[in-house]
Design an enzyme around this catalytic site. Structure first.
Site, PDB file in Angstrom:
ATOM      1  N   ASN A  63      36.425  29.843  46.895  1.00 36.32           N
ATOM      2  CA  ASN A  63      36.965  29.466  45.593  1.00 36.32           C
ATOM      3  C   ASN A  63      35.923  29.590  44.483  1.00 36.32           C
ATOM      4  O   ASN A  63      36.214  30.087  43.388  1.00 36.32           O
ATOM      5  CB  ASN A  63      37.488  28.034  45.631  1.00 36.32           C
ATOM      6  CG  ASN A  63      38.764  27.882  46.436  1.00 36.32           C
ATOM      7  OD1 ASN A  63      39.305  28.864  46.953  1.00 36.32           O
ATOM      8  ND2 ASN A  63      39.252  26.670  46.557  1.00 36.32           N
ATOM      9  N   ARG A 400      51.713  40.043  45.308  1.00 37.18           N
ATOM     10  CA  ARG A 400      50.782  40.176  46.429  1.00 37.18           C
ATOM     11  C   ARG A 400      51.608  40.215  47.701  1.00 37.18           C
ATOM     12  O   ARG A 400      52.635  39.544  47.798  1.00 37.18           O
ATOM     13  CB  ARG A 400      49.804  38.995  46.517  1.00 37.18           C
ATOM     14  CG  ARG A 400      48.974  38.736  45.274  1.00 37.18           C
ATOM     15  CD  ARG A 400      47.979  37.597  45.524  1.00 37.18           C
ATOM     16  NE  ARG A 400      47.444  37.065  44.285  1.00 37.18           N
ATOM     17  CZ  ARG A 400      46.405  37.553  43.628  1.00 37.18           C
ATOM     18  NH1 ARG A 400      45.797  38.625  44.103  1.00 37.18           N
ATOM     19  NH2 ARG A 400      45.978  36.995  42.516  1.00 37.18           N
ATOM     20  N   ARG A 430      44.819  40.558  40.578  1.00 37.16           N
ATOM     21  CA  ARG A 430      43.376  40.573  40.796  1.00 37.16           C
ATOM     22  C   ARG A 430      42.995  40.366  42.257  1.00 37.16           C
ATOM     23  O   ARG A 430      43.522  39.491  42.935  1.00 37.16           O
ATOM     24  CB  ARG A 430      42.701  39.496  39.938  1.00 37.16           C
ATOM     25  CG  ARG A 430      41.214  39.746  39.738  1.00 37.16           C
ATOM     26  CD  ARG A 430      40.534  38.577  39.094  1.00 37.16           C
ATOM     27  NE  ARG A 430      41.207  38.075  37.939  1.00 37.16           N
ATOM     28  CZ  ARG A 430      40.819  38.289  36.677  1.00 37.16           C
ATOM     29  NH1 ARG A 430      39.786  39.050  36.438  1.00 37.16           N
ATOM     30  NH2 ARG A 430      41.482  37.741  35.683  1.00 37.16           N
ATOM     31  N   HIS A 460      54.356  38.706  37.157  1.00 36.85           N
ATOM     32  CA  HIS A 460      54.003  37.634  38.082  1.00 36.85           C
ATOM     33  C   HIS A 460      55.237  37.003  38.726  1.00 36.85           C
ATOM     34  O   HIS A 460      55.129  36.150  39.602  1.00 36.85           O
ATOM     35  CB  HIS A 460      53.202  36.567  37.317  1.00 36.85           C
ATOM     36  CG  HIS A 460      52.541  35.552  38.174  1.00 36.85           C
ATOM     37  ND1 HIS A 460      52.936  34.230  38.209  1.00 36.85           N
ATOM     38  CD2 HIS A 460      51.508  35.663  39.038  1.00 36.85           C
ATOM     39  CE1 HIS A 460      52.160  33.564  39.051  1.00 36.85           C
ATOM     40  NE2 HIS A 460      51.292  34.398  39.568  1.00 36.85           N
ATOM     41  N   TYR A 493      50.479  28.054  52.062  1.00 33.98           N
ATOM     42  CA  TYR A 493      50.761  27.702  50.675  1.00 33.98           C
ATOM     43  C   TYR A 493      52.086  26.949  50.609  1.00 33.98           C
ATOM     44  O   TYR A 493      53.063  27.369  51.227  1.00 33.98           O
ATOM     45  CB  TYR A 493      50.883  28.945  49.794  1.00 33.98           C
ATOM     46  CG  TYR A 493      49.595  29.635  49.438  1.00 33.98           C
ATOM     47  CD1 TYR A 493      48.473  29.579  50.271  1.00 33.98           C
ATOM     48  CD2 TYR A 493      49.493  30.384  48.274  1.00 33.98           C
ATOM     49  CE1 TYR A 493      47.305  30.239  49.940  1.00 33.98           C
ATOM     50  CE2 TYR A 493      48.327  31.048  47.936  1.00 33.98           C
ATOM     51  CZ  TYR A 493      47.232  30.970  48.770  1.00 33.98           C
ATOM     52  OH  TYR A 493      46.081  31.622  48.447  1.00 33.98           O
ATOM     53  N   ARG A 589      47.791  20.838  40.025  1.00 30.73           N
ATOM     54  CA  ARG A 589      46.848  21.068  41.126  1.00 30.73           C
ATOM     55  C   ARG A 589      45.418  21.230  40.640  1.00 30.73           C
ATOM     56  O   ARG A 589      44.500  20.626  41.181  1.00 30.73           O
ATOM     57  CB  ARG A 589      47.251  22.324  41.907  1.00 30.73           C
ATOM     58  CG  ARG A 589      46.434  22.527  43.177  1.00 30.73           C
ATOM     59  CD  ARG A 589      46.705  23.893  43.783  1.00 30.73           C
ATOM     60  NE  ARG A 589      46.149  24.961  42.977  1.00 30.73           N
ATOM     61  CZ  ARG A 589      46.563  26.233  43.018  1.00 30.73           C
ATOM     62  NH1 ARG A 589      47.576  26.559  43.797  1.00 30.73           N
ATOM     63  NH2 ARG A 589      46.003  27.154  42.259  1.00 30.73           N
ATOM     64  N   HIS A 617      51.308  25.004  45.730  1.00 34.15           N
ATOM     65  CA  HIS A 617      51.515  26.192  44.893  1.00 34.15           C
ATOM     66  C   HIS A 617      52.904  26.207  44.262  1.00 34.15           C
ATOM     67  O   HIS A 617      53.209  27.095  43.463  1.00 34.15           O
ATOM     68  CB  HIS A 617      51.311  27.449  45.762  1.00 34.15           C
ATOM     69  CG  HIS A 617      51.190  28.727  44.999  1.00 34.15           C
ATOM     70  ND1 HIS A 617      52.188  29.684  44.977  1.00 34.15           N
ATOM     71  CD2 HIS A 617      50.184  29.217  44.239  1.00 34.15           C
ATOM     72  CE1 HIS A 617      51.800  30.703  44.240  1.00 34.15           C
ATOM     73  NE2 HIS A 617      50.588  30.452  43.777  1.00 34.15           N
TER      74      HIS A 617
END
Length: 822
Positions: A63, A400, A430, A460, A493, A589, A617
């Site tokens: 992270n 992703r 990214r 997204h 997640y 979060r 998430h």
């Protein structure tokens, strides 16, 4: 890209308050580091099993690497460009850059201390011994020398820096050994860089036992085989982090794929923004690296080794169940629990089993990962779409996905079966750019329509659409989610997904997918909130509506669960709502700019954060709306980038049962006294713990248990058992999980944590007699409730497990008593 439309509700505007004051806003970067401190706490927390703590030690490294590459790299670019514009909290890029380094330094030191002082000794005590090389006996050293010569030495390439050799390129996040050597015929020492090979095990096992030595120590202690005929003066381990903020102008790029490939290549050679080096490094090594890499002193972190804890994650694969959390296997959804043959595969009507589309026709389905299995839900949805002869088209937006994605394979299979298939693959995701480039090529090779980027926007949204023909016309089946179509992250997640046949939502997705492949984005949507066209406006309107309800004395409440709350305009709207009297709970979060508990501004706001075994998430938005609540879920956080610079989709949730499930989830989080943190006005956080005699409430543990129960029971078709005790109206009545004047908790204080709730106590009256149907629950159970000494709550009900439930109304107390004891 901006779409402006006037709001029909003006903002609440109290006198004498300047909501642009920088002191009202926390810094984005420092807030992110506060989250990473909470993650690091999971490694420090002795309540966690040992190998779970090791897992979090590794996660912290990953992270913080990403934070430094993205955020610190971006700040350094701004500083070097001479940008002095202040952030909403009043800091220039230089001031932020300096404060970030000042904050990061003790965090990395604390992580190192956690390993050396806590985890390493505890691992050794448990028989998992990571030894120093000098502690090996002669036989072990001999074996390690043989291993080095046979398996490591051939992979090494020493790169010296001297008049005949330029300074070597050092790749991002690679671990390196700097070596100073001296020859008899030279005046000074020579600097040599040796890359620690990433294709060799970092933890080298000694024999069959759980005893290890680090590969860098093996290399360091056998350098005479790699660098013969020289004197080794000193060695030092070091590691570089490079800037990931390499940008190109999309609008002049002729081909987005070529641009992304060039960005990936540039990122390899990007500016170094941090160096971690062993704290006893020779001054010559340190100065050489500092000068050649053009590093400021502030960018150098002197730390004890080992410097990189990512590979320590491998220890969590050891077969040591006593040192780990109970394993979790995602479960089938009760509505989709059987892997049944689809309708088109049946042999006769008697053996007919429903397809996933027929299940959705019976009502919306809420998926909750990782509690519900991704393969048996989302993957099944697309698998059946690919093979159902009645399906005409399949569309999906991929941000992703896994490197071996079955999702991609299903889309290819759909195209092979004659469906119209369109896929939006976001090339600018990214650190997943290379993976997504490979999927684009494979999809296009199979004749699939692929859109792979939008000028000025990053896509997204996590959405999929299936168009299916039936006797009565064409049906639209939608999946709107909070998580990526990624089978591996779906195991760790926490994400939500709505499967629905709602025609309006389907038509909105048709419009959205037409934008991905067409010339422009429509501004008209029936139900979905779509960024950047309608979402900011609608969320702003919802918050202002709550303020208006509060001022008129109607029920007003906001509960929002997001990953980040960074957008200053949304923070300002929340401040205004709080001043109007709206009770607000924010489950954020990580990044949060808002300061809770400021007198006269945000005393009605509470900020919570949950850090547990799974990464939170999911996004949930709850607005009380004067007693007619509205729920939403989808891909967007309340970050400026999500609202203005990304294509996002948030859907309303209208099914009462699914609303109950979302409410239950929020109730649990606000009651969590195990993994929940609460923010103070200065941006610091306090972890919540059970009070004496109070039951432990661990949100994720309870959801795992309840999911298992729902799977085992034939009479339950929702994500959780229908009879699970959840107070109706607690979002309105509870006041947010804080404490009232007497110190009593103001939300659910107990949730039974064993299976006793399946066998409730036999109903009795206060004197032990059998109750009658005509008895008032307050009379039947007179010894199980009382009036608390509180100006907020009128009744306290004792629960079967010894806890207490606080309620405002007599009817609420009656309902609680009946639920627990009748």
């Amino acid at each position: 890209m901006s779409f402006e439309e006037p709001l029909d509700i003006p903002p609440y505007d109290p006198d004498g308050v300047d909501l642009t004051d920088p002191d009202l806003y926390l810094n984005r970067e420092l807030s992110e580091l506060a989250f990473q401190r909470r993650v690091l706490h999971e490694a420090l927390d002795e309540r966690n099993p040992l190998l779970e703590r090791v897992r979090f030690l590794s996660i912290v490294t990953r992270n913080l690497d990403e934070f430094v590459m993205k955020r610190v790299g971006g700040l350094k670019q701004q500083v070097e460009a001479g940008i002095t514009e202040e952030s909403p909290d009043g800091r220039t890029p230089l001031e932020q850059w300096e404060e970030v380094h000042e904050t990061l330094d003790p965090m990395l030191a604390k992580q190192a201390d956690c390993y050396s002082d806590m985890l390493r000794p505890a691992l050794a005590e448990a028989g998992i011994d990571v030894r120093d090389y000098e502690d090996l006996n002669a036989s072990q050293r001999s074996r390690m020398r043989d291993y080095f010569e046979e398996s490591v030495l051939p992979t090494l390439t020493p790169l010296s820096f001297d008049p005949a050799h330029p300074f070597p390129f050092i790749s991002n996040r690679s671990l390196s050994l700097a070596v100073l050597t001296r020859r008899a015929d030279t005046d000074g020492p020579t600097f040599t860089r040796i890359k620690i090979p990433p294709n060799r095990p970092r933890l080298v096992q000694l024999g069959d036992e759980e005893t290890y030595v680090l590969v860098e120590d093996v290399i360091r202690n056998n350098l005479d085989l790699l660098l013969p005929n020289v004197e080794v003066v000193d060695t030092a381990l070091f590691r570089l982090t490079r800037n990931a903020e390499v940008r190109r102008n999309e609008e002049v790029a002729e081909d987005l794929i070529d641009m992304i490939e060039e960005v990936l290549e540039q990122r390899r050679f990007a500016t170094v923004v941090r160096m971690e080096i062993e704290n006893d490094a020779h001054p010559r090594i340190r100065e050489t690296l500092k000068d050649q890499l053009d590093l400021a002193e502030r960018e150098i972190y002197d730390l004890p080794g080992p410097l990189d804890y990512r590979e320590f994650m491998l220890l969590t694969d050891l077969d040591r169940p006593e040192l780990q959390l109970e394993p979790w296997t995602p479960q089938p959804h009760p509505r989709l629990r059987d892997r049944r043959p689809a309708a088109f595969e049946r042999d006769d009507e008697e053996d007919h089993q429903q397809s996933v589309f027929e299940d959705i026709d019976e009502g919306d389905i809420l998926l909750h990962h990782p509690y519900h299995d991704f393969g048996d839900t989302v993957q099944r949805f697309l698998d059946e779409a690919a093979n159902d002869p009645d399906v005409l088209a399949v569309k999906a937006a991929i941000y992703r996905t896994a490197s071996d994605s079955q999702i991609i394979q299903s889309l290819i299979e759909a195209a092979e079966n004659g469906k119209q298939v369109a896929v939006m693959v976001e090339l600018k995701a990214r650190f997943d750019e290379q993976n997504n480039l490979e999927w684009v090529r494979r999809l296009e090779e199979n004749g699939i329509h692929v859109a792979y980027g939008t000028i000025g926007l990053k896509t997204h949204t996590k959405t999929a659409l299936v168009v299916r023909e039936r006797d009565d016309g064409v049906n639209l089946y939608s999946h709107v989610g909070t998580g990526n179509y990624h089978s591996e992250t779906a195991k760790g997640y926490v994400d939500l997904g709505l499967l629905t046949a709602d025609r309006d939502i389907g038509q909105d997705l048709v419009t959205l997918f037409n934008f991905f492949t067409g010339p422009g984005l429509d501004e008209r949507f029936r139900k979905l909130l779509i960024a950047p066209v309608t979402m900011r406006r609608e969320f702003t309107r919802f918050v202002r509506r709550e303020a208006e309800h509060a001022r008129e004395g109607r029920p007003a409440r906001i509960v929002v669960k997001v990953n980040g709350l960074e957008d200053p305009a949304m923070v300002e709207e929340l401040y205004r709502a709080s001043m109007a009297g709206v009770e607000i709970d924010l489950v954020v979060r990580d990044i949060c700019r808002l300061r809770p508990g400021l007198d006269g501004i945000s005393e009605n706001v509470r900020v919570h954060s949950v850090v547990g075994r799974f990464l939170e998430h999911s996004r949930i938005f709850y607005f009380e709306n004067g007693g007619d609540p509205e729920y939403y879920t989808g891909s967007a956080d309340w970050m400026t980038r999500n609202l203005d610079s990304r294509v996002e989709a948030v859907t309303p949730v209208e099914d009462p049962e699914i609303r109950r499930q979302l409410k239950f989830n929020l109730d649990l989080i606000l009651a969590d006294n195990c993994k929940r943190w609460t923010m103070n006005a200065d941006g610091s956080y306090d972890q919540q713990y059970p009070r004496d005699g109070e039951a432990v409430v661990n949100t994720q543990a309870i959801l795992m248990r309840e999911t298992m129960k729902a799977t085992r029971r034939d009479d339950v078709d929702s994500g959780i058992p229908a009879d699970y005790p959840v107070d109706s109206g607690i979002l309105v009545e509870a006041g947010g999980g804080g404490t009232n004047e007497t110190g009593e908790t103001g939300d659910i204080t107990t949730v039974t944590t064993d299976d006793e709730m399946d066998q409730p106590p036999r109903p009795q009256t206060a004197d032990g007699g059998t109750r009658t149907a005509s008895d008032d629950p307050l009379e039947r159970h007179a010894d199980r409730w009382y009036h608390p000494d509180s100006s907020v709550y009128e009744y306290t009900v004792r629960t079967p497990d010894g806890g207490r439930r606080y309620l405002k109304t007599k009817d609420g107390a009656r309902a609680a008593l009946e639920r627990f004891y009748d």
